[in-house]
Design a protein around this motif. Structure first.
Motif, PDB file in Angstrom:
ATOM      1  N   PHE A  51     -10.553  15.576   4.312  1.00  0.00           N
ATOM      2  CA  PHE A  51      -9.973  14.674   3.323  1.00  0.00           C
ATOM      3  C   PHE A  51     -10.076  15.397   1.977  1.00  0.00           C
ATOM      4  CE2 PHE A  51      -9.993   9.695   2.789  1.00  0.00           C
ATOM      5  CZ  PHE A  51      -8.661   9.736   2.421  1.00  0.00           C
ATOM      6  N   HIS A  53      -9.522  14.693  -2.157  1.00  0.00           N
ATOM      7  CA  HIS A  53      -9.200  13.841  -3.307  1.00  0.00           C
ATOM      8  C   HIS A  53      -9.090  14.741  -4.531  1.00  0.00           C
ATOM      9  CE1 HIS A  53     -10.076  10.367  -0.834  1.00  0.00           C
ATOM     10  NE2 HIS A  53      -9.831   9.538  -1.837  1.00  0.00           N
ATOM     11  N   GLU A  63     -14.627   9.192 -11.282  1.00  0.00           N
ATOM     12  CA  GLU A  63     -14.013   8.859  -9.994  1.00  0.00           C
ATOM     13  C   GLU A  63     -12.507   8.653 -10.120  1.00  0.00           C
ATOM     14  OE1 GLU A  63     -13.892   9.485  -7.064  1.00  0.00           O
ATOM     15  OE2 GLU A  63     -15.327   8.162  -6.033  1.00  0.00           O
ATOM     16  N   TRP A  66     -10.496   4.703  -9.948  1.00  0.00           N
ATOM     17  CA  TRP A  66     -11.421   3.649 -10.372  1.00  0.00           C
ATOM     18  C   TRP A  66     -11.868   3.776 -11.814  1.00  0.00           C
ATOM     19  CZ3 TRP A  66     -11.986  -0.438  -7.287  1.00  0.00           C
ATOM     20  CH2 TRP A  66     -11.628  -0.276  -5.952  1.00  0.00           C
ATOM     21  N   HIS A 112      -3.062   8.594  -5.813  1.00  0.00           N
ATOM     22  CA  HIS A 112      -4.203   7.671  -5.725  1.00  0.00           C
ATOM     23  C   HIS A 112      -3.914   6.426  -6.564  1.00  0.00           C
ATOM     24  CE1 HIS A 112      -8.498   6.399  -5.542  1.00  0.00           C
ATOM     25  NE2 HIS A 112      -8.454   7.030  -4.385  1.00  0.00           N
ATOM     26  N   HIS A 113      -4.925   5.578  -6.756  1.00  0.00           N
ATOM     27  CA  HIS A 113      -4.722   4.316  -7.485  1.00  0.00           C
ATOM     28  C   HIS A 113      -4.222   4.538  -8.916  1.00  0.00           C
ATOM     29  CE1 HIS A 113      -6.955   3.138  -4.055  1.00  0.00           C
ATOM     30  NE2 HIS A 113      -8.151   2.969  -4.585  1.00  0.00           N
ATOM     31  N   TYR A 155      -2.520  10.956   2.098  1.00  0.00           N
ATOM     32  CA  TYR A 155      -3.050   9.679   1.621  1.00  0.00           C
ATOM     33  C   TYR A 155      -2.053   9.148   0.605  1.00  0.00           C
ATOM     34  CZ  TYR A 155      -6.072   6.770  -1.446  1.00  0.00           C
ATOM     35  OH  TYR A 155      -6.603   5.769  -2.218  1.00  0.00           O
ATOM     36  N   TRP A 206      -1.828   7.924   5.396  1.00  0.00           N
ATOM     37  CA  TRP A 206      -3.142   7.294   5.231  1.00  0.00           C
ATOM     38  C   TRP A 206      -3.041   6.377   4.011  1.00  0.00           C
ATOM     39  CZ3 TRP A 206      -7.717   5.653   3.494  1.00  0.00           C
ATOM     40  CH2 TRP A 206      -8.850   5.746   4.314  1.00  0.00           C
ATOM     41  N   ASP A 208      -3.845   3.190   1.468  1.00  0.00           N
ATOM     42  CA  ASP A 208      -5.070   2.633   0.877  1.00  0.00           C
ATOM     43  C   ASP A 208      -4.632   1.663  -0.212  1.00  0.00           C
ATOM     44  OD1 ASP A 208      -7.772   2.269   0.455  1.00  0.00           O
ATOM     45  OD2 ASP A 208      -8.110   4.192  -0.550  1.00  0.00           O
ATOM     46  N   TRP A 211      -5.549  -4.107  -0.526  1.00  0.00           N
ATOM     47  CA  TRP A 211      -6.318  -5.356  -0.527  1.00  0.00           C
ATOM     48  C   TRP A 211      -5.933  -6.334  -1.633  1.00  0.00           C
ATOM     49  CZ3 TRP A 211      -8.508  -0.527  -1.560  1.00  0.00           C
ATOM     50  CH2 TRP A 211      -8.828  -0.298  -2.894  1.00  0.00           C
ATOM     51  N   ARG A 239      -4.677   0.443   6.954  1.00  0.00           N
ATOM     52  CA  ARG A 239      -4.618  -0.073   5.579  1.00  0.00           C
ATOM     53  C   ARG A 239      -3.175  -0.259   5.110  1.00  0.00           C
ATOM     54  NH1 ARG A 239      -9.865   2.493   2.440  1.00  0.00           N
ATOM     55  NH2 ARG A 239     -11.168   2.617   4.292  1.00  0.00           N
ATOM     56  N   GLU A 264     -15.180   3.135   6.044  1.00  0.00           N
ATOM     57  CA  GLU A 264     -15.284   3.998   4.859  1.00  0.00           C
ATOM     58  C   GLU A 264     -16.738   4.185   4.463  1.00  0.00           C
ATOM     59  OE1 GLU A 264     -12.433   3.413   1.755  1.00  0.00           O
ATOM     60  OE2 GLU A 264     -13.864   3.880   0.169  1.00  0.00           O
ATOM     61  N   CYS A 279     -14.029   7.775   7.193  1.00  0.00           N
ATOM     62  CA  CYS A 279     -13.879   8.718   6.084  1.00  0.00           C
ATOM     63  C   CYS A 279     -15.173   8.697   5.279  1.00  0.00           C
ATOM     64  CB  CYS A 279     -12.661   8.392   5.227  1.00  0.00           C
ATOM     65  SG  CYS A 279     -12.612   6.732   4.538  1.00  0.00           S
ATOM     66  N   TRP A 286     -15.640  10.694  -4.522  1.00  0.00           N
ATOM     67  CA  TRP A 286     -14.439  11.157  -3.813  1.00  0.00           C
ATOM     68  C   TRP A 286     -13.818  12.341  -4.556  1.00  0.00           C
ATOM     69  CZ3 TRP A 286     -13.524   9.661   0.974  1.00  0.00           C
ATOM     70  CH2 TRP A 286     -14.090   8.460   1.417  1.00  0.00           C
TER      71      TRP A 286
HETATM   72  O1  H79 Z   1      -9.855   6.878  -2.007  1.00  0.00           O
HETATM   73  C1  H79 Z   1     -11.201   6.505  -1.739  1.00  0.00           C
HETATM   74  C2  H79 Z   1     -11.626   5.348  -2.608  1.00  0.00           C
HETATM   75  O2  H79 Z   1     -11.233   5.498  -3.948  1.00  0.00           O
HETATM   76  C3  H79 Z   1     -10.923   4.193  -1.973  1.00  0.00           C
HETATM   77  N1  H79 Z   1     -10.776   4.588  -0.572  1.00  0.00           N
HETATM   78  C4  H79 Z   1     -11.326   5.883  -0.376  1.00  0.00           C
HETATM   79  C5  H79 Z   1     -10.653   6.631   0.739  1.00  0.00           C
HETATM   80  C6  H79 Z   1     -11.636   2.933  -2.022  1.00  0.00           C
HETATM   81  N2  H79 Z   1     -11.073   1.827  -1.678  1.00  0.00           N
HETATM   82  N3  H79 Z   1     -11.940   0.856  -1.726  1.00  0.00           N
HETATM   83  N4  H79 Z   1     -13.042   1.338  -2.086  1.00  0.00           N
HETATM   84  C7  H79 Z   1     -12.932   2.643  -2.298  1.00  0.00           C
HETATM   85  C8  H79 Z   1     -14.209   0.525  -2.159  1.00  0.00           C
HETATM   86  C9  H79 Z   1     -14.521   0.324  -3.577  1.00  0.00           C
HETATM   87  C10 H79 Z   1     -15.702   0.816  -4.026  1.00  0.00           C
HETATM   88  C11 H79 Z   1     -16.064   0.653  -5.394  1.00  0.00           C
HETATM   89 FE1  H79 Z   1     -16.473   2.164  -6.555  1.00  0.00          FE
HETATM   90  C12 H79 Z   1     -17.386   0.521  -5.821  1.00  0.00           C
HETATM   91  C13 H79 Z   1     -15.218   0.575  -6.509  1.00  0.00           C
HETATM   92  C14 H79 Z   1     -16.021   0.526  -7.665  1.00  0.00           C
HETATM   93  C15 H79 Z   1     -17.361   0.488  -7.253  1.00  0.00           C
HETATM   94  C16 H79 Z   1     -16.484   3.814  -5.331  1.00  0.00           C
HETATM   95  C17 H79 Z   1     -17.594   3.804  -6.122  1.00  0.00           C
HETATM   96  C18 H79 Z   1     -15.361   3.837  -6.190  1.00  0.00           C
HETATM   97  C19 H79 Z   1     -15.858   3.858  -7.499  1.00  0.00           C
HETATM   98  C20 H79 Z   1     -17.227   3.832  -7.455  1.00  0.00           C
END
Ligand code: H79
Length: 457
Positions: A51, A53, A63, A66, A112-113, A155, A206, A208, A211, A239, A264, A279, A286
């Motif tokens: 994987f 990122h 990150e 996020w 990504h997001h 992804y 892949w 994501d 939700w 997903r 995850e 993963c 990541w």
């Molecule tokens: O791409 C990776 C993550 O960004 C994404 N999926 C994987 C493959 C992801 N989706 N949901 N989550 C992660 C769960 C969320 C976790 C969190 Fe955090 C805890 C969000 C904020 C606090 C992880 C830790 C991300 C930032 C800090």
């Protein structure tokens, strides 16, 4: 309601209650959402993938996705691409590192997001061609994967906190949701996905970020069917839809789309008959961050063996640096895993989980007439396993090493282990049976609680 009515209600509702608890890859309820079994089995045989990122956010070391509008202000985050110039990026080195690790496929964050597209997308200017780098990272990687025989996969985040039309905002993003328009965003998303399939030949999508309420079950089923209409042999994770409700990442019930479950940052539960992939990050974040804590070789190997022992694939993540290289220590770790697989790969590739349910100290895999026992700590001598009904043990040995004395009595297989396990990370014992072990019932080890969670997280 009188008692009769209650009983009648329960009888009528029973199939619904059972269906709701049923776990699956997803989609079995709809012909249009059924998994391509051939692609799936080939991919399951691979067992181990890389994987990746990556994006402009690595310039900050926070990150990916996020941290936008949280640790890094929105305007700042969204300008990082203007400085993103990873001149040391070399697709050959990345793919070679995956191969050296014994990985058979590679999944990269195409978007990504945070909404940044790592390829030359016709749908947006917020992409790699607007950076000073101006090289199509996905194209170079896809071509290199084809050259080196690694399955190229992408992804793609359904949620997009950057796109003006996407209908949920994140962090301190000040833009009103009023200006958003989900149908327009979905049109954009589908066109991007079509690029990944047609131009970049991605073999697996892949998804994501499914939700948020912006995305619905109807959207998920529609996107799954759309992807399969582009290429029927594509694999698509669960997903894509809203069925990932089980705590360990599997799809609940069969009316949701998706070919495999996605635990995850944890090893999936023991489900040898349901396709899934854990993963898990090699470090903690990541995306790359300086001086992130890296997992030991022992943890990596045991994570891979426990995942295979539970019936799943492992997608191990690295985050390359802003200059385009993967950290030396991470490349080295991948190589060490590959060296272990060079010796013990037979007990991982092409296998399925079980027949013995995993415990803290042991996991098992099998292929045809061979059963592989992965020992994570020195067990008592002799090692005692429950008898596999209808099968006889013909021989036992350390995989690639000395023969071991074995006998079966009183419903137990007893393997002598003089000197203890030969590998401190995972000593692999192979049992030769007198017939195939495929399709047999899974067995509980005597006197040991079955575990299927990651030991150290
Ligand atoms: O791409 C990776 C993550 O960004 C994404 N999926 C994987 C493959 C992801 N989706 N949901 N989550 C992660 C769960 C969320 C976790 C969190 Fe955090 C805890 C969000 C904020 C606090 C992880 C830790 C991300 C930032 C800090």
């Amino acid at each position: 309601m009188n008692r009769r009515a209650i009983v009648l209600f329960l009888i009528l509702a029973l199939p619904l209650i059972l269906a709701a608890q049923q776990l699956g890859g997803g989609g079995e309820a709809y012909p249009r959402l059924k998994t391509n079994k051939e692609s799936l089995e080939k991919w399951q045989d691979m067992r181990f993938g890389l994987f990746i990122h990556w994006g402009p956010v690595t310039l900050r070391g926070t990150e990916i996705g996020w941290s936008r509008g949280v640790q890094v202000p929105v305007a700042d985050y969204d300008s990082l691409y203007q400085e993103f110039n990873p001149v040391l990026f070399d697709a050959r080195e990345w793919v070679a590192a995956a191969k050296a690790a014994g990985m058979k496929y590679l999944v990269i964050t195409s978007k990504h997001h945070d909404g940044f597209s790592l390829w030359d997308s016709q749908q947006t200017d917020y992409d790699i061609m607007s950076t000073p780098f101006r090289r199509d990272v996905l194209k170079e990687l896809s071509e290199e994967c084809a050259r080196q025989g690694v399955l190229f996969c992408t992804y793609y985040s359904i949620l997009d906190w950057h796109h003006p039309f996407y209908t949920t905002r994140h962090g301190d993003d000040p833009r009103p949701v009023k200006a958003a328009d989900m149908p327009l965003y979905i049109d954009f998303l589908k066109k991007q996905v079509a690029e990944l399939v047609r131009k970049y030949k991605t073999r697996l999508l892949w998804f994501d970020g499914q939700w948020e309420d912006s995305w619905t079950h109807r959207n998920g089923m529609d996107l799954y069917a759309y992807c399969r209409s582009l290429d029927d042999s594509l694999l698509i994770n669960n997903r894509v839809d809203k069925g990932r409700r089980d705590e360990r990442g599997l799809t609940v019930a069969s009316q949701y789309a998706g070919d495999f479950g996605t635990p995850e940052q944890e090893i999936g539960a023991f489900h040898p008959d349901i396709p899934w992939e854990s993963c898990i990050t090699l470090c903690r974040q990541w995306a790359w961050k300086p001086n992130d804590t890296m997992k030991s070789l022992k943890e990596c190997i045991q994570t891979l063996a426990r995942t295979a022992g539970g019936g799943g694939n492992l997608l191990l993540n690295v985050g390359p640096m802003p200059d385009g290289r993967v950290e030396r220590r991470q490349v080295d770790r991948l190589g060490e895993i590959g060296r272990w697989l060079g010796k013990y790969g037979e007990s991982i590739y092409g296998t399925r989980g079980g027949p013995f349910k995993p415990t803290e100290g042991l996991a098992s895999t099998h292929k045809g007439r061979r059963v592989f026992i992965h020992l994570f700590k020195r067990p008592a001598d002799p090692l005692i396993l429950p008898e596999i009904k209808g099968r006889r043990v013909l021989a036992a040995a350390l995989l690639g090493g000395q023969k071991l004395a074995v006998d079966t009595a009183a419903g137990q297989i007893r393997v002598r282990l003089p000197g203890g396990p030969a590998d401190e990370n995972d000593a692999v014992i192979v049992l030769e049976m007198d017939g195939t072990v495929e399709g047999l019932e899974s067995l509980e080890l005597p006197g040991r609680a079955a575990v299927n969670a990651s030991p150290a997280r």
